[in-house]
Design a protein around this motif. Structure first.
Motif, short mmCIF file in Angstrom:
data_model
loop_
_atom_site.label_atom_id
_atom_site.label_comp_id
_atom_site.label_asym_id
_atom_site.label_seq_id
_atom_site.Cartn_x
_atom_site.Cartn_y
_atom_site.Cartn_z
N PRO A 106 41.10 65.13 49.42
CA PRO A 106 42.30 64.65 48.72
C PRO A 106 43.50 64.56 49.67
N TYR A 107 44.32 63.53 49.45
CA TYR A 107 45.61 63.49 50.12
C TYR A 107 46.50 64.55 49.47
N ALA A 108 47.27 65.24 50.27
CA ALA A 108 48.08 66.34 49.74
C ALA A 108 49.30 65.86 48.97
N TYR A 109 49.99 64.84 49.47
CA TYR A 109 51.24 64.43 48.85
C TYR A 109 51.27 62.93 48.54
N ASN A 110 50.13 62.43 48.14
CA ASN A 110 50.02 61.05 47.69
C ASN A 110 49.14 61.03 46.46
N GLN A 111 49.53 60.28 45.44
CA GLN A 111 48.73 60.21 44.23
C GLN A 111 48.94 58.88 43.53
N TRP A 112 48.04 58.59 42.57
CA TRP A 112 48.16 57.41 41.73
C TRP A 112 49.14 57.69 40.59
N THR A 113 49.70 56.64 40.02
CA THR A 113 50.60 56.83 38.88
C THR A 113 49.84 57.20 37.62
N SER A 114 48.57 56.84 37.57
CA SER A 114 47.67 57.26 36.49
C SER A 114 46.27 57.35 37.09
N THR A 115 45.30 57.73 36.31
CA THR A 115 43.96 57.92 36.87
C THR A 115 43.37 56.57 37.30
N PRO A 116 42.49 56.57 38.30
CA PRO A 116 41.83 55.32 38.71
C PRO A 116 41.13 54.62 37.56
N SER A 117 40.51 55.37 36.68
CA SER A 117 39.84 54.76 35.53
C SER A 117 40.83 53.99 34.66
N GLN A 118 42.01 54.59 34.45
CA GLN A 118 43.04 53.91 33.65
C GLN A 118 43.59 52.69 34.37
N LEU A 119 43.82 52.83 35.67
CA LEU A 119 44.33 51.69 36.45
C LEU A 119 43.34 50.53 36.42
N LEU A 120 42.06 50.83 36.57
CA LEU A 120 41.04 49.78 36.53
C LEU A 120 40.97 49.12 35.15
N THR A 121 41.03 49.93 34.11
CA THR A 121 41.00 49.40 32.75
C THR A 121 42.16 48.43 32.53
N GLN A 122 43.36 48.86 32.90
CA GLN A 122 44.54 48.02 32.71
C GLN A 122 44.45 46.74 33.55
N ARG A 123 43.98 46.88 34.79
CA ARG A 123 43.93 45.73 35.69
C ARG A 123 42.92 44.69 35.22
N ILE A 124 41.75 45.15 34.81
CA ILE A 124 40.72 44.21 34.37
C ILE A 124 41.12 43.53 33.07
N LYS A 125 41.71 44.28 32.15
CA LYS A 125 42.19 43.66 30.91
C LYS A 125 43.26 42.61 31.21
N ALA A 126 44.18 42.94 32.11
CA ALA A 126 45.26 42.01 32.46
C ALA A 126 44.70 40.76 33.15
N SER A 127 43.71 40.95 34.01
CA SER A 127 43.11 39.82 34.72
C SER A 127 42.39 38.89 33.75
N LEU A 128 41.66 39.46 32.80
CA LEU A 128 40.95 38.66 31.82
C LEU A 128 41.94 37.90 30.93
N ALA A 129 42.99 38.59 30.49
CA ALA A 129 43.99 37.96 29.63
C ALA A 129 44.70 36.84 30.38
N GLN A 130 44.99 37.07 31.67
CA GLN A 130 45.64 36.05 32.48
C GLN A 130 44.80 34.77 32.57
N ALA A 131 43.48 34.95 32.54
CA ALA A 131 42.57 33.80 32.62
C ALA A 131 42.35 33.12 31.27
N GLY A 132 42.97 33.65 30.23
CA GLY A 132 42.86 33.03 28.92
C GLY A 132 41.88 33.68 27.97
N VAL A 133 41.30 34.81 28.38
CA VAL A 133 40.36 35.52 27.51
C VAL A 133 41.14 36.30 26.45
#
Length: 202
Positions: free
Chosen positions: A80-107
């Motif tokens: 682990p990096y000691a003083y670096n972190q994500w704003t939310s969990t990777p699972s949540q970031l991936l969920t949000q990103r994939i949903k946004a990408s699909l919606a952007q494409a018209g899904v």
């Protein structure tokens, strides 16, 4: 390998480790995937409405901690990096990103609470999400996930997507950028796969 070269590699590895264990009281840097990039033209008309379940994966992805691996030293150890972190969990970031990408494409992206609105469900499980160092100065962001599409609770198709993107710098910021780019590449591949599936008859 000469003693000088061997010592140089050891020193570089130690420097990287020390970078992860910064001095006590150092400020914490937080990273996310940044703005969604402009989407390439894609035909998503055949996908229709789809329920996108939250991405699942190993327990290590249920924390905001950022991790890396030294493939040239011990690929089995996640550090682990000691003083670096994500704003939310990777699972949540991936969920949000994939949903946004699909919606952007018209899904038409629905959540699991909208079960009555569609019989098509997309489920995804992360198999790898890591910054891997091939040397003390070169790393890549690797994202691999398995996607499954169900209709009327029956499996329609399943596919594993994997992308690796070189990091622009050998640190947490570079890793965050590479993992964001790798995630976007996986999302684009996922969109193409979904569009190629037989259309729903609902």
């Amino acid at each position: 390998m000469t003693t000088t070269i061997r010592n140089g590699i050891m020193i570089a590895a130690m420097a990287l480790a020390l970078g992860a264990c910064a001095s006590k009281g150092a400020p914490t840097s937080q990273f996310d995937f940044g703005p969604l990039p402009a989407a390439a033209p894609a035909s998503a008309s055949s996908i229709g409405a789809i329920i996108v379940a939250d991405v699942t994966g190993p327990a290590a992805l249920d924390t905001e901690r950022m991790h890396y691996r030294l493939l040239y030293s011990d690929a089995r150890q996640s550090r682990p990096y000691a003083y670096n972190q994500w704003t939310s969990t990777p699972s949540q970031l991936l969920t949000q990103r994939i949903k946004a990408s699909l919606a952007q494409a018209g899904v038409k992206v629905l959540s699991t609470t909208d079960a009555a609105a569609s019989t098509t469900v997309l489920r995804m499980e992360v198999e790898d999400f890591a910054q891997n160092f091939d040397s003390a100065t070169a790393s890549s962001g690797v994202v691999r996930l398995r996607a499954s599409v169900f209709r009327m609770h029956r499996l329609v198709d399943q596919k594993t997507f994997s992308r690796s993107v070189p990091a622009p710098s050998a640190d947490a910021a570079g890793g965050a950028r590479a993992l964001a780019d790798a995630s976007d590449a996986v999302a684009a591949d996922l969109l193409g796969w979904l569009a190629a599936l037989p259309p729903s008859k609902e």
